[in-house]
Design a protein around this motif. Structure first.
Motif, PDB file in Angstrom:
ATOM      1  N   ALA A  49       6.063  26.693  31.542  1.00 49.63           N
ATOM      2  CA  ALA A  49       6.122  26.965  33.083  1.00 49.63           C
ATOM      3  C   ALA A  49       7.195  27.478  33.663  1.00 49.63           C
ATOM      4  O   ALA A  49       7.135  28.343  34.661  1.00 49.63           O
ATOM      5  N   ILE A  50       8.324  27.295  33.325  1.00 52.91           N
ATOM      6  CA  ILE A  50       9.386  27.792  33.824  1.00 52.91           C
ATOM      7  C   ILE A  50      10.063  29.020  33.031  1.00 52.91           C
ATOM      8  O   ILE A  50      10.572  29.087  32.149  1.00 52.91           O
ATOM      9  N   THR A  51       9.763  30.148  33.617  1.00 53.27           N
ATOM     10  CA  THR A  51      10.062  31.499  33.004  1.00 53.27           C
ATOM     11  C   THR A  51      10.985  32.470  33.907  1.00 53.27           C
ATOM     12  O   THR A  51      10.731  32.181  35.207  1.00 53.27           O
ATOM     13  N   ILE A  52      12.207  32.935  33.156  1.00 48.12           N
ATOM     14  CA  ILE A  52      12.911  33.741  33.925  1.00 48.12           C
ATOM     15  C   ILE A  52      13.157  34.925  33.404  1.00 48.12           C
ATOM     16  O   ILE A  52      13.214  35.306  32.041  1.00 48.12           O
ATOM     17  N   ASP A  53      12.500  36.181  33.824  1.00 45.99           N
ATOM     18  CA  ASP A  53      12.481  37.556  33.102  1.00 45.99           C
ATOM     19  C   ASP A  53      11.638  37.475  31.881  1.00 45.99           C
ATOM     20  O   ASP A  53      11.926  37.969  31.161  1.00 45.99           O
ATOM     21  N   GLY A  54      10.660  36.749  32.016  1.00 44.86           N
ATOM     22  CA  GLY A  54       9.806  36.741  30.987  1.00 44.86           C
ATOM     23  C   GLY A  54      10.163  35.837  29.766  1.00 44.86           C
ATOM     24  O   GLY A  54       9.350  35.484  28.655  1.00 44.86           O
ATOM     25  N   GLU A  55      11.508  34.978  29.716  1.00 40.47           N
ATOM     26  CA  GLU A  55      11.824  34.262  28.891  1.00 40.47           C
ATOM     27  C   GLU A  55      11.770  32.869  29.422  1.00 40.47           C
ATOM     28  O   GLU A  55      12.050  32.271  30.439  1.00 40.47           O
ATOM     29  N   PRO A  56      11.054  31.955  28.573  1.00 44.28           N
ATOM     30  CA  PRO A  56      10.829  30.574  28.992  1.00 44.28           C
ATOM     31  C   PRO A  56      12.266  29.525  28.964  1.00 44.28           C
ATOM     32  O   PRO A  56      13.223  30.159  28.409  1.00 44.28           O
ATOM     33  N   VAL A  57      12.604  29.040  29.847  1.00 42.09           N
ATOM     34  CA  VAL A  57      13.779  27.976  29.936  1.00 42.09           C
ATOM     35  C   VAL A  57      13.453  26.818  29.655  1.00 42.09           C
ATOM     36  O   VAL A  57      12.751  26.123  29.900  1.00 42.09           O
ATOM     37  N   HIS A  58      14.455  26.364  28.644  1.00 48.45           N
ATOM     38  CA  HIS A  58      14.325  25.111  27.838  1.00 48.45           C
ATOM     39  C   HIS A  58      15.356  24.350  28.056  1.00 48.45           C
ATOM     40  O   HIS A  58      16.582  24.742  28.628  1.00 48.45           O
ATOM     41  N   GLY A  59      15.304  22.984  27.950  1.00 47.36           N
ATOM     42  CA  GLY A  59      16.228  21.840  27.992  1.00 47.36           C
ATOM     43  C   GLY A  59      16.694  21.658  29.505  1.00 47.36           C
ATOM     44  O   GLY A  59      16.130  21.459  30.241  1.00 47.36           O
ATOM     45  N   ILE A  60      18.125  21.575  29.330  1.00 43.24           N
ATOM     46  CA  ILE A  60      18.878  20.975  30.662  1.00 43.24           C
ATOM     47  C   ILE A  60      18.712  22.080  31.812  1.00 43.24           C
ATOM     48  O   ILE A  60      18.839  21.961  33.045  1.00 43.24           O
ATOM     49  N   ALA A  61      18.589  23.242  31.334  1.00 40.57           N
ATOM     50  CA  ALA A  61      18.570  24.266  32.277  1.00 40.57           C
ATOM     51  C   ALA A  61      17.281  24.566  33.113  1.00 40.57           C
ATOM     52  O   ALA A  61      17.133  24.289  34.328  1.00 40.57           O
ATOM     53  N   GLY A  62      16.156  24.020  32.426  1.00 33.38           N
ATOM     54  CA  GLY A  62      14.654  24.036  32.979  1.00 33.38           C
ATOM     55  C   GLY A  62      14.696  22.613  33.993  1.00 33.38           C
ATOM     56  O   GLY A  62      14.185  22.679  34.943  1.00 33.38           O
ATOM     57  N   VAL A  63      15.376  21.476  33.231  1.00 34.10           N
ATOM     58  CA  VAL A  63      15.354  20.430  34.322  1.00 34.10           C
ATOM     59  C   VAL A  63      16.260  20.682  35.647  1.00 34.10           C
ATOM     60  O   VAL A  63      15.861  20.204  36.730  1.00 34.10           O
ATOM     61  N   GLY A  64      17.263  21.374  35.452  1.00 37.06           N
ATOM     62  CA  GLY A  64      18.176  21.848  36.453  1.00 37.06           C
ATOM     63  C   GLY A  64      17.325  22.680  37.649  1.00 37.06           C
ATOM     64  O   GLY A  64      17.415  22.398  38.907  1.00 37.06           O
ATOM     65  N   LEU A  65      16.698  23.469  36.936  1.00 33.78           N
ATOM     66  CA  LEU A  65      15.815  24.583  37.959  1.00 33.78           C
ATOM     67  C   LEU A  65      14.746  23.485  38.773  1.00 33.78           C
ATOM     68  O   LEU A  65      14.390  23.772  39.973  1.00 33.78           O
ATOM     69  N   ALA A  66      13.908  22.466  37.985  1.00 28.75           N
ATOM     70  CA  ALA A  66      13.206  21.649  38.484  1.00 28.75           C
ATOM     71  C   ALA A  66      13.821  20.965  39.444  1.00 28.75           C
ATOM     72  O   ALA A  66      13.252  20.556  40.680  1.00 28.75           O
ATOM     73  N   ILE A  67      14.778  20.191  39.320  1.00 30.15           N
ATOM     74  CA  ILE A  67      15.618  19.445  40.212  1.00 30.15           C
ATOM     75  C   ILE A  67      16.092  20.338  41.504  1.00 30.15           C
ATOM     76  O   ILE A  67      15.860  19.816  42.457  1.00 30.15           O
ATOM     77  N   GLY A  68      16.311  21.549  41.258  1.00 30.59           N
ATOM     78  CA  GLY A  68      16.772  22.098  42.424  1.00 30.59           C
ATOM     79  C   GLY A  68      15.647  22.511  43.329  1.00 30.59           C
ATOM     80  O   GLY A  68      15.472  22.795  44.616  1.00 30.59           O
ATOM     81  N   GLY A  69      14.328  22.912  42.672  1.00 29.61           N
ATOM     82  CA  GLY A  69      13.069  22.898  43.368  1.00 29.61           C
ATOM     83  C   GLY A  69      12.677  21.586  44.233  1.00 29.61           C
ATOM     84  O   GLY A  69      12.343  21.847  45.481  1.00 29.61           O
ATOM     85  N   VAL A  70      12.872  20.550  43.708  1.00 28.16           N
ATOM     86  CA  VAL A  70      12.760  19.097  44.353  1.00 28.16           C
ATOM     87  C   VAL A  70      13.846  19.197  45.605  1.00 28.16           C
ATOM     88  O   VAL A  70      13.224  18.829  46.646  1.00 28.16           O
ATOM     89  N   VAL A  71      14.976  19.480  45.313  1.00 23.22           N
ATOM     90  CA  VAL A  71      16.074  19.483  46.507  1.00 23.22           C
ATOM     91  C   VAL A  71      15.501  20.504  47.660  1.00 23.22           C
ATOM     92  O   VAL A  71      15.703  20.135  48.684  1.00 23.22           O
TER      93      VAL A  71
END
Length: 118
Positions: A33-55
């Motif tokens: 679900a999390i893609t940046i420039d067509g590349e899926p984001v995995h691991g801690i970077a994806g969690v960080g982006l999700a946390i950033g969205g929640v914040v």
């Protein structure tokens, strides 16, 4: 319960709710679900982006509630002033009808005051 204890309880409940939101975003995150420039984001970077969205969502909610509170306070002050204006206008409108009654009350109180002096 004192104000200090109430503030601590409120802070703990808000922090725990925020922690639950972060945990829910971590466990329910789909890596595709999390893609940046067509590349899926995995691991801690994806969690960080999700946390950033929640914040960002929590901050936006806080400011939206603040603006709503300010608008409602302003509207309530306006309505109280409008009510006072309407009541004052009604009292001024019926004042001529009450003038004979006020004159009689004034004369009676003047006579009663003069009798008490004697």
């Amino acid at each position: 319960m004192t104000n200090t204890k109430r503030n601590y309880a409120l802070a703990i409940s808000l922090l725990s709710a925020f922690f639950v939101l972060v945990c829910l975003s971590y466990f329910s995150m789909d890596t595709s679900a999390i893609t940046i420039d067509g590349e899926p984001v995995h691991g801690i970077a994806g969690v960080g982006l999700a946390i950033g969205g929640v914040v960002i969502g929590c901050i936006a909610t806080f400011f939206a509630l603040g603006v709503t509170g300010i608008v409602l306070a302003g509207v309530s002050i306006f309505l109280v002033a409008l009510f006072a204006f309407i009541v004052g206008a009604i009292l001024l409108a019926i004042l001529p009808a009450l003038l004979p009654l006020l004159l009689i009350i004034g004369i009676i109180s003047l006579i009663a005051r003069k009798n008490k002096r004697l």
